[in-house]
Design a protein around this motif. Sequence first.
Motif, PDB file in Angstrom:
ATOM      1  N   LEU A  88     -14.829 -14.639  40.741  1.00 31.51           N
ATOM      2  CA  LEU A  88     -16.257 -14.951  40.786  1.00 31.51           C
ATOM      3  C   LEU A  88     -17.114 -13.784  41.250  1.00 31.51           C
ATOM      4  CD1 LEU A  88     -15.922 -18.562  42.278  1.00 31.51           C
ATOM      5  CD2 LEU A  88     -16.109 -17.886  39.876  1.00 31.51           C
ATOM      6  N   GLY A  89     -16.522 -12.581  41.278  1.00 32.59           N
ATOM      7  CA  GLY A  89     -17.275 -11.381  41.633  1.00 32.59           C
ATOM      8  C   GLY A  89     -17.935 -11.532  42.996  1.00 32.59           C
ATOM      9  N   ALA A  90     -19.202 -11.157  43.072  1.00 33.27           N
ATOM     10  CA  ALA A  90     -19.908 -11.176  44.357  1.00 33.27           C
ATOM     11  C   ALA A  90     -20.078 -12.596  44.887  1.00 33.27           C
ATOM     12  CB  ALA A  90     -21.270 -10.516  44.184  1.00 33.27           C
TER      13      ALA A  90
ATOM     14  N   ASP B 255     -24.322 -15.412  40.139  1.00 32.27           N
ATOM     15  CA  ASP B 255     -23.754 -15.006  38.858  1.00 32.27           C
ATOM     16  C   ASP B 255     -23.444 -16.226  37.993  1.00 32.27           C
ATOM     17  OD1 ASP B 255     -22.538 -12.926  37.163  1.00 32.27           O
ATOM     18  OD2 ASP B 255     -20.714 -14.079  37.543  1.00 32.27           O
ATOM     19  N   VAL B 256     -23.383 -15.994  36.690  1.00 32.03           N
ATOM     20  CA  VAL B 256     -23.156 -17.062  35.728  1.00 32.03           C
ATOM     21  C   VAL B 256     -21.815 -17.774  35.951  1.00 32.03           C
ATOM     22  CG1 VAL B 256     -22.103 -15.518  33.995  1.00 32.03           C
ATOM     23  CG2 VAL B 256     -23.314 -17.546  33.237  1.00 32.03           C
ATOM     24  N   ARG B 257     -20.793 -17.066  36.460  1.00 30.71           N
ATOM     25  CA  ARG B 257     -19.440 -17.623  36.471  1.00 30.71           C
ATOM     26  C   ARG B 257     -19.287 -18.775  37.482  1.00 30.71           C
ATOM     27  NH1 ARG B 257     -15.943 -14.743  33.753  1.00 30.71           N
ATOM     28  NH2 ARG B 257     -14.117 -15.044  35.079  1.00 30.71           N
ATOM     29  N   ALA B 258     -19.690 -18.555  38.714  1.00 30.82           N
ATOM     30  CA  ALA B 258     -19.566 -19.615  39.726  1.00 30.82           C
ATOM     31  C   ALA B 258     -20.486 -20.782  39.381  1.00 30.82           C
ATOM     32  CB  ALA B 258     -19.892 -19.066  41.109  1.00 30.82           C
ATOM     33  N   ARG B 259     -21.665 -20.447  38.868  1.00 33.17           N
ATOM     34  CA  ARG B 259     -22.633 -21.503  38.520  1.00 33.17           C
ATOM     35  C   ARG B 259     -22.077 -22.380  37.390  1.00 33.17           C
ATOM     36  NH1 ARG B 259     -27.935 -20.643  39.991  1.00 33.17           N
ATOM     37  NH2 ARG B 259     -28.815 -21.174  37.967  1.00 33.17           N
TER      38      ARG B 259
END
Length: 479
Positions: free
Chosen positions: A112-114, A170-174
């Motif tokens: 999930l990056g940052a 970021d788009v991924r966690a959302r």
Amino acid sequence: MSAPDVVIIGSGPNGLAAAVALAQAGASVQVLEFRDQIGGGTRTAELTLPGFAHDVCSAVHPMGVLSPYLRTLPLADHGLRWIRPPASVAHPLDHQPAVLLHRSLTETAAQLGADGTAYRALLEPFLANPHGVIAGAMAPLGIPRHPLLMLRFALAGLRSATSLAGRFNDVRARALLAGCAAHSILPLDRPLTGGVGLMFLLTGHVEEWPVAAGGSQAIAGALASLLGSLGGRIEMGVMVRSLADLPAARLYLFDTSPAQLATIAGDVFPPSYVRRLQQFRYGPGIFKLDWALDAPIPWRDPRCLMASTVHLGGTLEEIAAAEAAVWRGEHPERPYVLLCQQSQFDPSRAPVGKQTGWAYCHVPAGSDVDLTEIVERQIERFAPGFKSTILARHATRTADLERYNPNCVGGAITGGVSDLAQQFARPVARFNPYTTPNARVLICSSSTPPGGGVHGMCGYYAAQAALRRLTRFVPAPLK
Ligand SMILES: Cc1cc2nc3c(=O)[nH]c(=O)nc-3n(C[C@H](O)[C@H](O)[C@H](O)COP(=O)(O)OP(=O)(O)OC[C@H]3O[C@@H](n4cnc5c(N)ncnc54)[C@H](O)[C@@H]3O)c2cc1C
């Protein structure tokens, strides 16, 4: 044969769980089921081609394996085997790798990056006692066993998914949160949808979302076998349409919709209660497809094959827009599609080398639109070539589902809308929601707390209310 203490109308997971709980406490129980197969939402059938076993309704069972009641039962001794995939959820995205919900919080957060740190901060407090959180969230309103933990969960869980997603950049966690929250079948800006997302994420960090070996029917089979060992009886092919269809018993437990309870037992209720049952809101329905496939689904990101469940819909914004459209009575062009690939982990579901696929999207209640093309296009978006793997398909529209199981009113699959107004006060607001104004009639279906899903908790809590009745009152004639 003497009259049983309790007759249960309906053999869904809640009806069967109630029957087992009552029989464990020494009550005699008879279950009546109108179909020639038990199980309600946990049935499996050859819907497409010979040798392909499809889950007619429920497919994947995080709430089943973690159910505070079901997990106390010796269901493995009665033939139930859970098969755990390597990951619970895959959430494919355009132009980047999919996000996978792994049991490991670290492994999940690492994708999930940052936002990894914020994701850990959201989930970690509840992983200190996940079974306590799950038990608290699946109990009717009352004083929880772990008040501080549940207060913390409520503070996050009462929020909408879109608001809860505000802590991610970021788009991924959302997207991961949105895919889980959309199980609520509510617009994602409504309160409680954050809690549904959080709860499904939490379950994935406790156990991989499993499928039942051989098909979801095995869950009903194990409950029925356990019930039989406790002396309970099940009679199939009995459609209860009125009180006249009911055999003598001290109590009656309805594993039915509130609408059916009103129709069948309305004569023994005050008119005001009947009216409130009739005002119950069922919400959107579903359009479902089952496929016999020639090969595994050719996901662009092949890691999607590791998950029992794939959430299709792209970003949080897209999923939120699709779910809002359904609530406006529209059929979105790019729907949120919930897909399961059971045979990937359970080879018994299909002939050697073949696969099964199961998917649905939400539609307005009573919709008769054929969404085959739209659903398959959404899969093709993330799995180009999917259509060329299809050997046969079976479509279920809202009316088909309601005909199959009258509890699925308008094609609804979770016993009715689970919004703030109806989640805790279902089917009507009462101190004990499983009871009715008639002391001999109770309701145990997913139209009671905690609502939809194969977990048996509605049945378990209804059985506790029924047991109190059995010990405390002298039965009067029902009619
Ligand atoms: C398509 C679909 C997909 C789903 N996917 C999942 C999933 O993957 N995971 C999950 O956990 N949950 C899932 N669910 C939800 C889950 O199946 C339900 O929440 C659950 O089955 C509800 O259990 P129940 O016992 O309350 O009622 P039901 O399972 O609906 O059972 C009610 C039973 O009562 C019988 N009955 C009704 N009226 C009468 C009558 N008048 N006389 C006699 N018998 C009667 C019906 O035939 C049925 O057998 C899904 C549901 C559907 C429809």
